[in-house]
Motif scaffolding. Structure first.
Motif, mmCIF file in Angstrom:
data_model
loop_
_atom_site.group_PDB
_atom_site.id
_atom_site.type_symbol
_atom_site.label_atom_id
_atom_site.label_comp_id
_atom_site.label_asym_id
_atom_site.label_seq_id
_atom_site.Cartn_x
_atom_site.Cartn_y
_atom_site.Cartn_z
ATOM 1 N N PHE A 101 45.619 -7.038 49.742
ATOM 2 C CA PHE A 101 44.760 -8.730 48.585
ATOM 3 C C PHE A 101 45.602 -9.848 48.987
ATOM 4 O O PHE A 101 45.458 -10.363 48.893
ATOM 5 N N MET A 102 47.048 -9.820 49.702
ATOM 6 C CA MET A 102 47.086 -11.049 50.561
ATOM 7 C C MET A 102 46.056 -11.843 51.861
ATOM 8 O O MET A 102 45.685 -12.441 51.614
ATOM 9 N N GLU B 223 43.034 -11.357 52.089
ATOM 10 C CA GLU B 223 41.570 -11.057 51.072
ATOM 11 C C GLU B 223 42.420 -12.720 50.094
ATOM 12 O O GLU B 223 41.354 -13.516 49.880
ATOM 13 N N LEU B 224 43.490 -12.977 49.869
ATOM 14 C CA LEU B 224 43.891 -13.938 48.975
ATOM 15 C C LEU B 224 43.847 -15.159 49.828
ATOM 16 O O LEU B 224 43.427 -16.359 48.979
ATOM 17 N N ARG B 225 44.449 -14.980 51.159
ATOM 18 C CA ARG B 225 44.345 -15.814 51.981
ATOM 19 C C ARG B 225 42.803 -17.225 52.072
ATOM 20 O O ARG B 225 42.739 -17.956 52.655
ATOM 21 N N SER B 226 41.705 -15.980 52.325
ATOM 22 C CA SER B 226 40.670 -16.065 52.231
ATOM 23 C C SER B 226 39.878 -16.694 51.382
ATOM 24 O O SER B 226 38.854 -18.122 51.582
ATOM 25 N N TRP B 227 40.468 -16.924 50.097
ATOM 26 C CA TRP B 227 39.898 -17.441 49.201
ATOM 27 C C TRP B 227 40.096 -19.164 49.086
ATOM 28 O O TRP B 227 40.862 -19.454 49.439
ATOM 29 N N HIS C 138 49.710 -10.638 34.330
ATOM 30 C CA HIS C 138 48.645 -9.595 35.532
ATOM 31 C C HIS C 138 49.481 -8.371 35.231
ATOM 32 O O HIS C 138 50.209 -7.915 36.149
ATOM 33 N N THR D 213 42.811 -22.004 46.898
ATOM 34 C CA THR D 213 44.197 -21.374 46.534
ATOM 35 C C THR D 213 45.190 -22.153 46.585
ATOM 36 O O THR D 213 46.450 -22.073 46.144
#
Length: 85
Positions: free
Chosen positions: A69-70, A72-76, A58, A79
């Protein structure tokens, strides 16, 4: 660990490791089977080198955006981090 001109270093490394471990066994520095042996061992466990595809990475993000970014990623969902209850 690769020769940029031919890529030969990476393909030869397993053979070199197998040879070194065989030498060490013969000289009495180690005992048992050679874990780097290809025939009858690694050829059963691993894909043939001709079947391995080149890895596609990537794109990197600028370091200034890593925090956002982290978050946002934790809210998905899905994961793995927040799924373990």
């Amino acid at each position: 660990m690769t020769n940029t001109e031919s890529g030969s270093t990476m393909s030869q490394a397993p053979r070199h490791i197998e040879t070194v471990l065989d030498w060490a066994t013969v000289r009495g520095y180690r005992n048992g089977d050679n874990p780097a042996r290809w025939r009858g061992h690694l050829d059963i466990l691993l894909a043939k080198p001709s079947k391995v595809r080149k890895v596609k990475y990537h794109a990197a993000i600028p370091w200034e955006e890593v925090g956002r970014f982290m978050s946002e990623l934790r809210s998905w969902e899905g994961t793995g981090w927040g799924d373990q209850t």
